[in-house]
Design a protein around this motif. Structure first.
Motif, PDB file in Angstrom:
ATOM      1  N   ALA A  33       0.730  -1.114   0.028  1.00 25.59           N
ATOM      2  CA  ALA A  33      -0.027  -0.012   0.114  1.00 25.59           C
ATOM      3  C   ALA A  33       1.141   1.246  -0.090  1.00 25.59           C
ATOM      4  CB  ALA A  33      -0.887   0.099   1.166  1.00 25.59           C
ATOM      5  N   ASN A  52      -4.564   1.302  -1.660  1.00 24.92           N
ATOM      6  CA  ASN A  52      -4.484  -0.186  -1.364  1.00 24.92           C
ATOM      7  C   ASN A  52      -3.527  -0.484  -2.484  1.00 24.92           C
ATOM      8  OD1 ASN A  52      -6.235  -0.584  -3.227  1.00 24.92           O
ATOM      9  ND2 ASN A  52      -7.370  -2.321  -2.011  1.00 24.92           N
ATOM     10  N   TRP A  53      -3.257  -1.954  -2.377  1.00 20.90           N
ATOM     11  CA  TRP A  53      -2.266  -2.555  -3.242  1.00 20.90           C
ATOM     12  C   TRP A  53      -2.845  -2.590  -4.629  1.00 20.90           C
ATOM     13  CZ3 TRP A  53      -3.271  -7.320  -5.723  1.00 20.90           C
ATOM     14  CH2 TRP A  53      -4.546  -7.880  -5.499  1.00 20.90           C
ATOM     15  N   SER A  57      -9.048   0.631  -3.370  1.00 22.57           N
ATOM     16  CA  SER A  57      -9.450   1.604  -2.071  1.00 22.57           C
ATOM     17  C   SER A  57      -8.597   2.731  -2.172  1.00 22.57           C
ATOM     18  CB  SER A  57      -9.589   0.776  -0.974  1.00 22.57           C
ATOM     19  OG  SER A  57     -10.904  -0.361  -1.056  1.00 22.57           O
ATOM     20  N   SER A  58      -8.968   3.880  -2.077  1.00 25.38           N
ATOM     21  CA  SER A  58      -8.071   5.042  -1.446  1.00 25.38           C
ATOM     22  C   SER A  58      -9.131   5.809  -0.419  1.00 25.38           C
ATOM     23  CB  SER A  58      -8.248   5.862  -2.888  1.00 25.38           C
ATOM     24  OG  SER A  58      -9.402   6.258  -3.392  1.00 25.38           O
ATOM     25  N   TYR A  59      -8.017   6.529   0.279  1.00 23.79           N
ATOM     26  CA  TYR A  59      -8.267   7.566   1.386  1.00 23.79           C
ATOM     27  C   TYR A  59      -7.626   8.872   1.410  1.00 23.79           C
ATOM     28  CZ  TYR A  59      -8.968   2.615   2.882  1.00 23.79           C
ATOM     29  OH  TYR A  59      -8.988   1.153   2.953  1.00 23.79           O
ATOM     30  N   ILE A 102      -1.298  -4.948   2.377  1.00 28.64           N
ATOM     31  CA  ILE A 102      -2.180  -4.574   1.045  1.00 28.64           C
ATOM     32  C   ILE A 102      -3.326  -3.494   1.362  1.00 28.64           C
ATOM     33  CG2 ILE A 102      -1.776  -7.000   0.142  1.00 28.64           C
ATOM     34  CD1 ILE A 102      -4.816  -7.637   1.384  1.00 28.64           C
ATOM     35  N   ARG A 103      -3.378  -3.398   2.763  1.00 26.93           N
ATOM     36  CA  ARG A 103      -4.373  -2.159   3.072  1.00 26.93           C
ATOM     37  C   ARG A 103      -3.561  -0.895   3.418  1.00 26.93           C
ATOM     38  NH1 ARG A 103      -8.600  -3.779   7.392  1.00 26.93           N
ATOM     39  NH2 ARG A 103      -9.331  -1.979   6.893  1.00 26.93           N
ATOM     40  N   ALA A 104      -4.103   0.225   3.157  1.00 26.51           N
ATOM     41  CA  ALA A 104      -3.315   1.603   3.216  1.00 26.51           C
ATOM     42  C   ALA A 104      -4.092   2.054   4.642  1.00 26.51           C
ATOM     43  CB  ALA A 104      -4.126   2.434   2.308  1.00 26.51           C
ATOM     44  N   THR A 105      -3.336   2.974   4.897  1.00 29.46           N
ATOM     45  CA  THR A 105      -3.756   3.490   6.333  1.00 29.46           C
ATOM     46  C   THR A 105      -3.181   4.856   6.422  1.00 29.46           C
ATOM     47  OG1 THR A 105      -3.240   3.420   8.684  1.00 29.46           O
ATOM     48  CG2 THR A 105      -1.387   2.713   7.163  1.00 29.46           C
TER      49      THR A 105
END
Length: 124
Positions: A33, A52-53, A57-59, A102-105
């Motif tokens: 990510a 994310n990978w 998904s994006s933030y 794989i998950r963004a933060t």
């Protein structure tokens, strides 16, 4: 180990646009990510956007929602940050960071690798 190189920074007028790139080398890029952060002198590094990978998904920080777009091209080992309607207070060094998950933060402490940064200056 992942090496990250940011590019695309520069000088732009208020309301203008820039596209930053973060190119990675090393381990399989698609396993990471990626986040973008920015920092001005005397202030803490703050979250801007993350993806994310897979890019599914994006933030975004509230302050950039609707103006910034993060995307990635895993075939090119590159993540982009399209920045529109830029404001003078967004002048900063922009950093990309990779997280071995794989998950963004939004938490900068969760990122394992950082680039050297690229300067963005928005003139008023």
């Amino acid at each position: 180990q992942v090496q990250l190189v940011e590019s695309g920074g520069g000088l732009v007028q208020t309301g203008g646009s820039l596209r930053l790139s973060c190119t990675a080398s090393g381990r399989t890029f698609g396993n990471y990510a990626i986040g973008w952060f920015r920092q001005t002198p005397g202030k803490e590094r703050e979250f801007v956007a993350a993806i994310n990978w897979s890019g599914g998904s994006s933030y975004y920080a509230d302050s950039v929602k609707g103006r910034f777009t993060i995307s990635r091209d895993n075939a090119k080992n590159t993540v982009y940050l399209q920045m529109n309607s830029l404001k003078p207070e967004e002048s900063a060094v922009y950093y990309c960071a990779a997280r071995g998950a794989i998950r963004a933060t939004m938490a900068k402490s969760r990122y394992d690798y950082w680039g050297q940064g690229t300067q963005v200056t928005v003139s008023s």
